[in-house]
Design a protein around this motif. Structure first.
Motif, short mmCIF file in Angstrom:
data_model
loop_
_atom_site.label_atom_id
_atom_site.label_comp_id
_atom_site.label_asym_id
_atom_site.label_seq_id
_atom_site.Cartn_x
_atom_site.Cartn_y
_atom_site.Cartn_z
N ASN A 294 53.05 132.11 0.77
CA ASN A 294 52.21 131.07 1.35
C ASN A 294 52.69 129.67 1.01
OD1 ASN A 294 50.39 132.89 2.56
ND2 ASN A 294 49.33 133.18 0.62
N PHE A 295 53.19 129.48 -0.21
CA PHE A 295 53.64 128.16 -0.62
C PHE A 295 54.72 127.62 0.33
CE2 PHE A 295 56.34 125.15 -2.82
CZ PHE A 295 55.43 124.33 -3.48
N GLY A 296 55.60 128.50 0.76
CA GLY A 296 56.71 128.08 1.61
C GLY A 296 56.42 128.09 3.10
N MET A 297 55.16 128.32 3.48
CA MET A 297 54.79 128.29 4.89
C MET A 297 54.56 126.83 5.29
SD MET A 297 51.49 129.98 6.88
CE MET A 297 51.57 131.54 6.03
N LEU A 298 55.63 126.17 5.71
CA LEU A 298 55.55 124.74 6.00
C LEU A 298 54.72 124.46 7.26
CD1 LEU A 298 59.20 123.63 5.21
CD2 LEU A 298 57.24 123.81 3.67
N PRO A 299 54.01 123.31 7.32
CA PRO A 299 53.98 122.32 6.24
C PRO A 299 53.04 122.69 5.10
CG PRO A 299 52.65 121.56 8.09
CD PRO A 299 53.30 122.84 8.53
N ASN A 300 53.51 122.43 3.87
CA ASN A 300 52.61 122.52 2.73
C ASN A 300 52.22 121.10 2.33
OD1 ASN A 300 54.86 121.62 1.25
ND2 ASN A 300 55.38 123.67 0.52
N GLY A 301 51.57 120.94 1.19
CA GLY A 301 51.06 119.61 0.90
C GLY A 301 50.81 119.36 -0.57
N VAL A 302 50.32 118.16 -0.85
CA VAL A 302 50.09 117.70 -2.22
C VAL A 302 48.69 117.08 -2.30
CG1 VAL A 302 50.83 116.10 -4.04
CG2 VAL A 302 52.54 117.22 -2.58
N LEU A 303 47.97 117.42 -3.34
CA LEU A 303 46.73 116.71 -3.68
C LEU A 303 47.11 115.63 -4.67
CD1 LEU A 303 43.65 116.26 -3.87
CD2 LEU A 303 43.63 117.99 -5.69
N CYS A 304 46.87 114.38 -4.30
CA CYS A 304 47.21 113.22 -5.14
C CYS A 304 45.92 112.54 -5.59
CB CYS A 304 48.07 112.25 -4.34
SG CYS A 304 48.35 110.64 -5.14
N LEU A 305 45.76 112.40 -6.89
CA LEU A 305 44.60 111.72 -7.47
C LEU A 305 45.06 110.40 -8.06
CD1 LEU A 305 42.93 114.73 -9.34
CD2 LEU A 305 42.60 113.99 -6.97
N ARG A 306 44.48 109.31 -7.55
CA ARG A 306 44.76 107.96 -8.05
C ARG A 306 43.44 107.30 -8.42
NH1 ARG A 306 47.89 105.77 -2.89
NH2 ARG A 306 46.70 107.42 -1.86
N VAL B 84 44.73 114.47 0.14
CA VAL B 84 45.60 115.58 0.49
C VAL B 84 46.61 115.04 1.49
CG1 VAL B 84 45.76 117.76 1.75
CG2 VAL B 84 43.95 117.43 0.04
N MET B 85 47.90 115.25 1.21
CA MET B 85 48.96 114.73 2.05
C MET B 85 49.97 115.83 2.34
SD MET B 85 49.66 111.24 -0.12
CE MET B 85 49.69 109.86 1.00
N GLU B 86 50.41 115.91 3.59
CA GLU B 86 51.52 116.81 3.93
C GLU B 86 52.72 116.38 3.11
OE1 GLU B 86 55.17 117.80 5.55
OE2 GLU B 86 54.34 115.84 6.11
N THR B 87 53.52 117.32 2.63
CA THR B 87 54.58 117.03 1.66
C THR B 87 55.57 115.97 2.16
OG1 THR B 87 54.39 119.20 0.62
CG2 THR B 87 56.45 118.02 0.28
N GLY B 88 56.00 116.07 3.41
CA GLY B 88 56.93 115.09 3.94
C GLY B 88 56.34 113.69 3.93
N HIS B 89 55.07 113.58 4.29
CA HIS B 89 54.39 112.29 4.28
C HIS B 89 54.24 111.78 2.85
CE1 HIS B 89 51.75 109.06 5.41
NE2 HIS B 89 50.74 109.56 4.74
N TYR B 90 53.92 112.67 1.95
CA TYR B 90 53.79 112.31 0.54
C TYR B 90 55.10 111.71 0.02
CZ TYR B 90 53.36 113.02 -4.54
OH TYR B 90 53.33 112.84 -5.90
N SER C 200 50.82 122.55 -3.23
CA SER C 200 50.49 123.93 -2.90
C SER C 200 50.73 124.12 -1.41
CB SER C 200 49.04 124.24 -3.28
OG SER C 200 48.78 125.63 -3.20
N GLY C 201 50.41 125.28 -0.92
CA GLY C 201 50.62 125.50 0.50
C GLY C 201 50.12 126.86 0.95
N PRO C 202 49.89 126.93 2.25
CA PRO C 202 50.18 125.93 3.27
C PRO C 202 49.06 124.89 3.39
CG PRO C 202 49.31 127.88 4.31
CD PRO C 202 49.42 128.21 2.84
N MET C 203 49.34 123.82 4.17
CA MET C 203 48.26 122.95 4.59
C MET C 203 47.31 123.77 5.45
SD MET C 203 48.52 119.66 3.60
CE MET C 203 47.78 118.59 4.85
#
Length: 249
Positions: free
Chosen positions: A114-126, A132-138, A151-154
């Protein structure tokens, strides 16, 4: 139509806490014949963070161990859940930042599972927000995250269900994930109470919670710690965890 209306009412109840000093809450909802537990956090008000290693460099491994350590400092977990896939030694499979320190780099390519089922993404806490951002956008935006987990997938990308999810899928698991809105003011953490498909889970985030971006966290070891609901799931040792911390009352 009754289940969506119930979900909408509960969503309104949750939103009414926005002005509280501690906005984090957990509730049960129903959507499209499936039951879920949903916890929300407002990063401008709640101390929302990720946890992996203790002061000795060992994985926390369980909600109870983490909560017990926090209690010694006069703090407690309001809620927590597993926060991304991990290796047998409980190190994160994907990108991970804790307290501003990068522990694992971003994983860009496709891969098995599942992790490699693109697009995956990132939870970013600031400070004051969660996204939650798609990895390429992140990677393009390169936000200065204090905490991040990949984690993934989105589940949802700009409100659209992941293109590889099938409405008629027969693959069902207890699943957990996180969704955020465009202004980063609210993060929704959800876990199904019974096995659901990816498609059903994504639709719940979109239609019941109204988020545009949502990320799958796991489906083999999905667990929740929510004392307000009398819930403290146990099982195999955990890797990354995400939760809200508050003073002991």
């Amino acid at each position: 139509m009754r289940a969506p209306r119930i979900a909408a009412v509960l969503l309104g109840v949750l939103m009414s806490y926005a002005g509280a000093a501690n906005a984090a809450e957990c509730h049960d909802i129903s959507h499209a014949g499936q039951d879920y537990t949903v916890c929300r956090a407002a990063p401008a008000q709640d101390v929302l963070r990720l946890f992996l290693y203790d002061d000795a460099g060992k994985p926390w491994g369980s909600f109870r161990r983490l909560d017990a350590a926090l209690h010694k400092k006069g703090q407690r977990l309001v809620f927590a859940m597993n926060a991304g896939m991990y290796h047998p030694d409980r190190s994160p499979v994907g990108h991970y930042i804790e307290g501003g320190q990068q522990i694992m780099r971003v994983i860009k390519g496709a891969g098995p599972g599942n992790f490699g089922m693109l697009p995956n993404g990132v939870l970013c806490l600031r400070k004051g927000r969660a996204d939650v951002m798609e990895t390429g956008h992140y990677m393009a935006v390169a936000p200065a995250c204090t905490y991040a987990t990949q984690s993934g997938p989105m589940l949802l990308i700009d409100g659209a269900v992941h293109p590889r999810f099938l409405p008629d899928s027969t693959s069902r698991r207890v699943r957990n994930g996180v969704g955020t809105g465009p202004d980063g003011r609210m993060a929704w953490f959800a876990i199904s109470q019974n096995p659901v498909t990816f498609y059903e889970f994504a639709e719940m985030f979109r239609d019941a919670l109204g988020v545009q971006q949502a990320l799958y966290l796991d489906g083999n070891i999905s667990r929740l710690f929510a004392p307000s609901l009398g819930r403290a799931d146990v099982g195999l040792p955990l890797g990354p965890m995400v939760g809200v911390v508050a003073p002991v009352e």
